[in-house]
Design an enzyme around this catalytic site. Structure first.
Site, PDB file in Angstrom:
ATOM      1  N   HIS A  61       0.836  -1.196   0.000  1.00 42.33           N
ATOM      2  CA  HIS A  61       0.000   0.000   0.000  1.00 42.33           C
ATOM      3  C   HIS A  61       0.875   1.252   0.000  1.00 42.33           C
ATOM      4  CE1 HIS A  61      -3.883  -1.847   0.388  1.00 42.33           C
ATOM      5  NE2 HIS A  61      -3.566  -2.485   1.500  1.00 42.33           N
ATOM      6  N   ARG A  84      -9.326   3.034  -6.977  1.00 43.16           N
ATOM      7  CA  ARG A  84     -10.767   2.907  -6.800  1.00 43.16           C
ATOM      8  C   ARG A  84     -11.347   4.269  -6.441  1.00 43.16           C
ATOM      9  NH1 ARG A  84     -13.625  -1.421  -2.564  1.00 43.16           N
ATOM     10  NH2 ARG A  84     -15.690  -1.447  -3.538  1.00 43.16           N
ATOM     11  N   SER A  92     -15.165   1.224   2.400  1.00 43.66           N
ATOM     12  CA  SER A  92     -14.515  -0.071   2.607  1.00 43.66           C
ATOM     13  C   SER A  92     -13.522   0.007   3.768  1.00 43.66           C
ATOM     14  CB  SER A  92     -13.802  -0.498   1.323  1.00 43.66           C
ATOM     15  OG  SER A  92     -13.177  -1.751   1.486  1.00 43.66           O
ATOM     16  N   ARG A 216     -16.146  -8.291   1.814  1.00 44.35           N
ATOM     17  CA  ARG A 216     -17.393  -7.667   2.249  1.00 44.35           C
ATOM     18  C   ARG A 216     -18.420  -7.743   1.129  1.00 44.35           C
ATOM     19  NH1 ARG A 216     -20.144  -2.807   2.984  1.00 44.35           N
ATOM     20  NH2 ARG A 216     -18.754  -1.700   1.559  1.00 44.35           N
ATOM     21  N   GLY A 218     -17.582  -6.150  -2.469  1.00 47.79           N
ATOM     22  CA  GLY A 218     -16.880  -6.153  -3.742  1.00 47.79           C
ATOM     23  C   GLY A 218     -17.665  -5.544  -4.883  1.00 47.79           C
TER      24      GLY A 218
END
Length: 250
Positions: A61, A84, A92, A216, A218
Site C-alpha cells: 500500500h 478505486r 470499505s 465484504r 466487492g
C-alpha cells in the site's frame, strides 16, 4: 479495500493452467501475495528472497516515493497499481477497520473517520497524492507501471485481464483463448468464488487476522448507502481539485 500496488520483479513466465489444486482454493490471497510493509519487512526483518520462486509477486500500500530505490531505479520490476473511487475506498476502509477493532471498543464514528480521510490522515498517506503519483508514472513509463481502475475491471474483467497479461509479457495465446482459460481464471479469482471458499470464510492468516474480514461486498457504488449529500460534495470537491489537469478521472 484501498488503493494498492503489486510488484512483479523477475523473469517472464506464463500463467499456469487453472487446476483443481490451485493455491487460491486453499489459501487466502494475502498469504500467497505477501505485503512488503506488513509481512516481509515488519519488525526489522530482512526476508530471504532467494527462497521465493519466480515469478515473484508482492503487494504493497506504500506510495511510490516510499518504495525502495532498488524498485524505483534501474529495475526490471513492474508495478501494477489498482485504484478505486475514493468514496468507495473510504466506506470499505471504515468497515475494515471496524472489523479489526475489539468488540468492546465499539464502532468508529463514520463522520470522524471521514474527516480524517479527507484531510489525508490515513496509514499510507492522502489518497489523492498516492493515486496521482502512480498515475503520472504510468503515463511517463507505461512499460513499467500499469494503472488499473477497480470500476473498469468490474465492468470489463476479461478485457483488463488480457491487458494485464500483455503488460507482464505473457499475453494469452490463441490456444489458451480457444480453451477458455481467460474465463476460467476470471471464475477462479472472482469475488463470489473466493469469498465462498471455506479457507476465506473460516480460516485465518498466518499473522492471525480472520480471512473473512477481507471480503465484504466487492461492488461499485456502495458509498451511496453510507454517505450523505454534504459528505459526497466535500470528497468530490477535493477529488476535482486534486486531479484537475492530470487527466485522471475516477
Amino acid at each position: 479495500m484501498a488503493q494498492s500496488s503489486h510488484l512483479y520483479p523477475g523473469e517472464r513466465t506464463r500463467y499456469p493452467p487453472v487446476a483443481k489444486n490451485h493455491p487460491l482454493l486453499s489459501n487466502n490471497p494475502h498469504d500467497l501475495v505477501p505485503f512488503l510493509e506488513i509481512k516481509l519487512y515488519v519488525d526489522n526483518q530482512i526476508p530471504d528472497f532467494s527462497s521465493f520462486p519466480s515469478l515473484r509477486l508482492f503487494a504493497t500500500h506504500l506510495p511510490h516515493v516510499s518504495l525502495p530505490e532498488s524498485v524505483k531505479q534501474n529495475s526490471a520490476c513492474k508495478i501494477v497499481y489498482l485504484c478505486r473511487n475514493p468514496k468507495d475506498i473510504f466506506v470499505s476502509l471504515w468497515h475494515f477497520t471496524n472489523k479489526l477493532r475489539p468488540q468492546e471498543t465499539g464502532t468508529n464514528s463514520i463522520s470522524e473517520v471521514f474527516d480524517l480521510f479527507c484531510r489525508g490522515v490515513t496509514l499510507f498517506g492522502p489518497f489523492w497524492e498516492h493515486a496521482l503519483e502512480y498515475w503520472k508514472l504510468s503515463i511517463e513509463n507505461p512499460d513499467r507501471v500499469l494503472f488499473l481502475k477497480f470500476e473498469d475491471m468490474k465492468n470489463q474483467p476479461a478485457t483488463h485481464l488480457r491487458r494485464l497479461a500483455e503488460f507482464l509479457g505473457s499475453p494469452f495465446s490463441a490456444g489458451e483463448e480457444e480453451s477458455g482459460l481467460v474465463e476460467e481464471i476470471l471464475k477462479l479469482c472472482s469475488f463470489d468464488n473466493l469469498s465462498a471458499l471455506d479457507v476465506n470464510r473460516n480460516g485465518k492468516l498466518t499473522s492471525g487476522e480472520k480471512n473473512n474480514v477481507f471480503f465484504r461486498r466487492g461492488v461499485v457504488g456502495d458509498w451511496v448507502n453510507y454517505l450523505g449529500t454534504e459528505l459526497v460534495e466535500r470528497i468530490d470537491r477535493i477529488t476535482q481539485d486534486k486531479f484537475s489537469g492530470s487527466g485522471l478521472v475516477i
